[in-house]
Scaffold this active site. Structure first.
Site, PDB file in Angstrom:
ATOM      1  N   ARG A 224     -43.385 -42.044   9.123  1.00 40.78           N
ATOM      2  CA  ARG A 224     -43.743 -41.409  10.388  1.00 40.78           C
ATOM      3  C   ARG A 224     -42.578 -41.593  11.355  1.00 40.78           C
ATOM      4  O   ARG A 224     -41.810 -42.568  11.247  1.00 40.78           O
ATOM      5  CB  ARG A 224     -44.996 -42.057  11.004  1.00 40.78           C
ATOM      6  CG  ARG A 224     -46.304 -41.674  10.321  1.00 40.78           C
ATOM      7  CD  ARG A 224     -46.734 -40.244  10.635  1.00 40.78           C
ATOM      8  NE  ARG A 224     -48.028 -39.913  10.093  1.00 40.78           N
ATOM      9  CZ  ARG A 224     -48.236 -39.249   8.945  1.00 40.78           C
ATOM     10  NH1 ARG A 224     -47.208 -38.850   8.206  1.00 40.78           N
ATOM     11  NH2 ARG A 224     -49.449 -38.953   8.546  1.00 40.78           N
ATOM     12  N   HIS A 272     -40.990 -32.181   8.051  1.00 40.96           N
ATOM     13  CA  HIS A 272     -42.219 -32.821   7.549  1.00 40.96           C
ATOM     14  C   HIS A 272     -42.737 -32.095   6.296  1.00 40.96           C
ATOM     15  O   HIS A 272     -43.906 -31.689   6.233  1.00 40.96           O
ATOM     16  CB  HIS A 272     -43.299 -32.839   8.657  1.00 40.96           C
ATOM     17  CG  HIS A 272     -44.330 -33.917   8.455  1.00 40.96           C
ATOM     18  ND1 HIS A 272     -44.870 -34.633   9.493  1.00 40.96           N
ATOM     19  CD2 HIS A 272     -44.919 -34.405   7.339  1.00 40.96           C
ATOM     20  CE1 HIS A 272     -45.761 -35.500   9.025  1.00 40.96           C
ATOM     21  NE2 HIS A 272     -45.797 -35.378   7.696  1.00 40.96           N
TER      22      HIS A 272
END
Ligand code: NAP
Ligand code: GLV
Length: 309
Positions: A224, A272
């Site tokens: 993350r 992502h």
């Protein structure tokens, strides 16, 4: 008949409805914000909870995350007693392992340097080294990190890994606990982060870690954005401590246009995309967990709310 709420600004409920209905013909899937009576909802499939929270769903038993990571659910804010499961299946694990091998090999075979040289019409021969001479350190040896570590080993890398509790994985040198991280980092020319984001792992990709890594190492962050201390990365690259980084996850997504990571010659930004679970393959897991939640059984991939992952 109780109903399942679908709440995501990233996922299309109509991709999930057909494969789930095939497996559970009486499924009633209601899409946020048109969910009717909130008391009908007993299970929720959620990427991020709505702004007003989940408190109005008084009969909620389970939240089935639409991702492997659950930090975006803000676990402490969820109603007590509600169980949470992560979405991890074989397809997601394979895709992540593939991405780890792809990005590690790119650095190992100096493709990043050749790409830059190619723009400059520069012919620079760099002797390729055997993969066994390159140590890759995996931060996080869970469902995704563990599988990726094994594939990296199969490719021929020397592989190390770090987890909270001690682990044994054949062919992987395993480290654990806070000190274990820096012992592992000292050995690894490539470090990959596949940790969950928790208060303990927030900002863990920082100067202390980079200083522990050998000069000219590489960082790959697939966990993350909150794992990375951004200013420390830019300084570590400027000083030559790190030779480059691949970043797939960011504090703000999409990455803002004026962010210094864009256009940085030694940073590769990917949007992502390291891995996603597809509705077709994950529908079975979702349906299984709906059945388990309704029967009061433990869920598959159930999150330990106290640990935060
Ligand atoms: P997981 O199965 O829960 O595994 C987490 C691993 O991290 C475990 O090995 C755990 O140690 C370790 N860990 C957690 N806290 C730690 C700490 N404080 N110190 C040391 N080790 C710690 O998670 P996963 O399924 O592998 O997923 C990992 C993360 O990948 C997700 O949380 C998500 O953020 C990210 N992700 C990214 C993408 C993408 O496309 N970029 C896609 C999916 C997931 P123990 O084994 O000792 O518990
Ligand atoms: C994606 O990042 C996920 O958590 O599945």
């Amino acid at each position: 008949m109780p109903a399942v709420l679908f709440c995501s600004n990233l996922d299309d409920p109509e991709e999930w409805r057909p494969p789930m209905t095939k497996l559970m013909p009486d499924l009633e899937l209601r899409v946020y914000p048109k969910f009717g009576n909130p008391l009908d909802i007993d299970v929720a499939m959620v990427w991020r909870p709505p702004q007003e929270g989940m408190g109005q769903f008084k009969n909620l038993k389970a939240i089935l995350a639409l991702g492997a990571g659950v930090n975006q659910l803000d676990l402490p804010s969820l109603p007590k007693g509600v169980v949470v499961a992560r979405l991890v299946d074989e397809v997601l694990g394979k895709a992540m392992a593939e991405f780890c091998v792809l990005t590690a090999l790119r650095y190992h075979r100096n493709l990043d340097v050749h790409e830059r040289n190619s723009r400059l019409k520069k012919w620079e021969y760099i002797i390729p080294r055997p993969a066994a001479q390159r140590s890759v350190g995996m931060m996080g040896l869970g469902a995704l990190g563990g599988q990726a570590a094994k594939l990296l080993k199969t490719v021929g890398f020397t592989v190390c890994g770090w987890s909270r509790a001690p682990k044994k994985i054949e062919g992987v040198e395993c480290f654990s606990g806070p000190d274990g991280l820096y012992k592992m980092a000292a050995k690894c020319g490539i470090v990959i982060c596949l940790l969950p984001l928790t208060p303990e792992t927030q900002g863990i990709l920082n100067k202390k870690l980079f200083d522990a890594m050998p000069q000219g190492s590489y960082l790959i962050n697939l966990g993350r954005g909150g794992h990375l201390t951004e200013a420390d990365l830019l300084s570590a690259i400027a000083s030559g401590r790190l030779a480059g980084a691949t970043l797939d996850v960011f504090n703000t997504e999409p990455l803002p246009e004026d962010h210094p990571f864009w256009n940085h010659p030694q940073i590769t930004v990917t949007p992502h995309v390291a891995s996603t679970g597809g509705a077709d393959t994950a529908a079975q897991l979702m349906v299984e967990n709906i059945r388990r939640a309704r029967a009061g059984q433990p869920l598959v991939n159930q999150v330990d709310r106290a640990k935060g992952y």
